[in-house]
Design an enzyme around this catalytic site. Structure first.
Site, PDB file in Angstrom:
ATOM      1  N   LYS A   1     116.503  66.204  31.556  1.00  0.00           N
ATOM      2  CA  LYS A   1     117.112  66.860  30.408  1.00  0.00           C
ATOM      3  C   LYS A   1     117.023  68.380  30.454  1.00  0.00           C
ATOM      4  O   LYS A   1     117.853  69.077  29.863  1.00  0.00           O
ATOM      5  CB  LYS A   1     116.471  66.353  29.118  1.00  0.00           C
ATOM      6  CG  LYS A   1     116.816  64.927  28.743  1.00  0.00           C
ATOM      7  CD  LYS A   1     118.207  64.826  28.160  1.00  0.00           C
ATOM      8  CE  LYS A   1     118.472  63.456  27.542  1.00  0.00           C
ATOM      9  NZ  LYS A   1     119.812  63.366  26.943  1.00  0.00           N
TER      10      LYS A   1
ATOM     11  N   SER B   1     115.413  59.152  35.853  1.00  0.00           N
ATOM     12  CA  SER B   1     115.659  60.216  34.882  1.00  0.00           C
ATOM     13  C   SER B   1     114.410  60.869  34.301  1.00  0.00           C
ATOM     14  O   SER B   1     114.466  62.026  33.886  1.00  0.00           O
ATOM     15  CB  SER B   1     116.528  59.674  33.743  1.00  0.00           C
ATOM     16  OG  SER B   1     115.965  58.500  33.192  1.00  0.00           O
TER      17      SER B   1
END
Length: 331
Positions: A53, A305
């Site tokens: 992110k 991720s």
């Protein structure tokens, strides 16, 4: 806002280079031998803030700085990793930030968000948090950095796949988890440009399958209520109007049940010797299903991720010991 292009991903990669790690690619020879195929992992768990992110959040602010348009304050809504990313990115530019989330947010992610200097406003539901951030964004000099539905967020997230494909050159399939669709959208842009013959495939929790329902319906369909899934990073109420067109271009899409999410979280932690979030590990269930359909040895790339897990979530993951069942593909 127009849809981002591969040129935007390339620009983002140069823009964010001073602020992010070029994360490593790992593989497990044991896993490869069991599966009869090769699987590579782009390990964003080793990124600053422990998740991909940061790429999108730092890209937005760096892009605005180029235009002399940095805001006076920042707000964002997030279930955790985006919160940390915005808090960290805002600190790099000395801009105060407030993050709107739910009271069920991971304690590890909440603590890190506060450590990076952001305020945390907590609500009972994601809908309430999302409504509050929209109201806060109306204040003069305030920038709302959404978790996925922004062209520069998508471009920034695409740099993870860009780096991996620059290193690996050629793969047969590329896999990533889908929450709001930002990572998957950026991954699709990078793959279509650098490895156009590769299939690009998404994975989502069956218990939070708004993206799958949207793809079936041909329009964005929101979850009817809060989702209960180990893969909290993919429990987004609905995909965005910018990300949905990219999701519609995917070659395949898998819905993964909770047992499979826990199974692959345990096995990837064991085989790779790193912390792997359930949202990250979920993609391996899609890889395993996809590999069963291949008629020759294939190479898969998985975007891992993130790796931020608190104690309570770890206990849920390990309620059942799945390590006695090796991941061998059935005939």
């Amino acid at each position: 806002m127009p849809l981002p292009t591969f040129d935007d991903v390339l620009a983002a990669s140069l823009r964010i280079k001073p602020h992010v790690h070029r994360t490593p690619i790992l593989n497990s020879s044991l896993l490869d031998s069991w599966l009869g195929h090769r699987v590579y992992f782009k390990v964003e768990a080793l990124q600053r803030i422990g998740a991909f992110k940061l790429r999108g959040a730092i890209n937005v602010l760096s892009w605005l700085k180029e235009q002399n348009e940095l805001p006076q304050q920042i707000v964002a809504n997030s279930s955790g990793n985006h919160a940390q990313a915005v808090a960290y990115a805002a600190a790099q530019f000395d801009i105060p930030a407030t993050i709107y989330s739910t009271k069920t947010v991971s304690r590890v992610k909440a603590a890190a968000t506060r450590f990076y200097g952001a305020e945390l406003a907590l609500f009972d539901t994601r809908v309430e948090a999302d409504a509050a951030v929209q109201e806060a964004a109306k204040q003069p000099g305030t920038l709302w950095i959404p978790p996925f539905n922004h062209a520069q967020i998508i471009a920034g997230q695409g740099t993870a796949a860009l780096e991996a494909l620059q290193d690996l050159k050629q793969v047969d399939g590329v896999f990533a988890p889908v929450g709001g669709g930002g990572l998957m959208s950026g991954t699709l842009l990078a793959c279509r440009a650098l490895c156009p013959d590769a299939q690009v495939i998404g994975a989502e929790p069956l218990a939070a399958n708004d993206a799958a329902n949207s793809l079936r319906a041909g329009k964005i369909v929101a979850l009817p209520g809060p989702a209960n899934t180990l893969a909290d990073g993919a429990a987004t109420p609905a995909v965005g109007d910018l990300t949905f067109p990219f999701l519609q271009q995917l070659d395949d899409f898998y819905e993964v049940d909770e047992a499979q999410i826990a199974y692959w979280t345990q096995w990837l932690q064991h085989l790779l010797k790193i912390h792997v979030e359930p949202t990250s590990a979920m993609s391996m269930a899609a890889v395993a299903s996809w590999l069963q359909e291949q008629d020759k040895p294939s190479t898969a790339l998985v975007i891992l991720s993130g790796g931020n897990i608190d104690q309570s979530r770890m206990q849920e993951i390990w309620q059942t010991d799945y390590l006695s069942q090796p991941p061998i593909l059935s005939e």
